[in-house]
Design a protein around this motif. Structure first.
Motif, PDB file in Angstrom:
ATOM      1  N   ASP A  27     -38.663  16.535   5.986  1.00  0.00           N
ATOM      2  CA  ASP A  27     -37.462  16.430   5.160  1.00  0.00           C
ATOM      3  C   ASP A  27     -36.378  17.423   5.576  1.00  0.00           C
ATOM      4  O   ASP A  27     -35.311  17.466   4.981  1.00  0.00           O
ATOM      5  N   THR A  78     -39.519  10.419   2.872  1.00  0.00           N
ATOM      6  CA  THR A  78     -40.126  11.741   2.796  1.00  0.00           C
ATOM      7  C   THR A  78     -40.333  12.063   1.323  1.00  0.00           C
ATOM      8  O   THR A  78     -39.742  11.418   0.460  1.00  0.00           O
ATOM      9  N   PRO A 117     -36.398  13.833  -0.229  1.00  0.00           N
ATOM     10  CA  PRO A 117     -35.210  13.716   0.629  1.00  0.00           C
ATOM     11  C   PRO A 117     -34.041  14.531   0.084  1.00  0.00           C
ATOM     12  O   PRO A 117     -33.858  14.632  -1.128  1.00  0.00           O
TER      13      PRO A 117
END
Length: 154
Positions: A83, A93, A96
Motif C-alpha cells: 500500500d 490492498t 489503500p
C-alpha cells in the motif's frame, strides 16, 4: 501508513503497530512513501527522530535517497508494504491511501536500495486479492520478481 502506534484495537501486535515493535529492537529503520499518520505516530516520529519519508516530500524527487541510505546499516531486511504504492496502480490492498508511489518510482528506489545495501531478507505484504480483478496480484508478483532480480543480478 506509518504503523507506529503502540497498539491498535487493544493489540500491540496489530498491523498498525508493526513498525513500533520492530523499532523496539532495531532503531535503524527507514519508512518510505508514508501518507497517513495519527497524532500518536507524529509525536513518536518527532521524539524518536525516526527516518520517515512522506510521499508528499519525495514524489518526483530522487535526492533524498542517498541520505536515507546513509541512515541504514549495510545489511538490511526489506519489508515492502504494497500500500506504499498508489491505489491507481495497486487498488487491492488492505488499506489503500491516495498519493503513493508509481511503478517506475518504486523500481528506482528499490534498485538504489539493492545496489547500496546487502538485503539479507525481504517480504511483500498487504496485498488483498480480488476475485474479479487480478491486476494487483500480477503487479505484486512482478514486483517480487524484480526484487529477486535486483538482489541476485545487480
Amino acid at each position: 501508513h506509518a504503523d507506529l502506534r503502540d497498539s491498535y484495537e487493544d493489540s500491540k501486535y496489530s498491523h498498525a503497530a508493526v513498525m513500533r515493535r520492530i523499532r523496539e529492537t532495531c532503531k535503524d529503520t527507514a519508512q518510505i512513501a508514508i501518507r497517513s499518520i495519527c497524532r500518536e505516530e507524529a509525536d513518536y516520529i518527532k521524539k524518536e527522530k525516526a527516518a520517515v519519508y512522506f510521499a508528499r516530500e519525495i514524489t518526483g524527487r530522487t535526492e533524498w535517497i542517498k541520505g536515507m541510505l546513509k541512515k541504514l546499516p549495510k545489511q538490511i531486511f526489506l519489508t515492502f508494504d504494497i500500500d506504499g504504492m498508489d491505489p491507481s496502480v495497486v487498488p487491492h490492498t488492505g488499506t489503500p491511501e491516495p498519493g503513493g508511489l508509481s511503478w517506475y518510482e518504486t523500481l528506482h528506489i528499490l534498485r538504489e536500495i539493492f545496489k547500496n545495501k546487502d538485503v539479507v531478507g525481504m517480504d511483500l505484504v498487504e496485498l488483498s486479492s480480488d476475485k474479479t480483478s487480478r491486476n494487483s496480484d500480477f503487479l505484486a508478483a512482478k514486483l517480487a520478481y524484480r526484487m529477486l532480480g535486483y538482489k541476485f543480478f545487480l
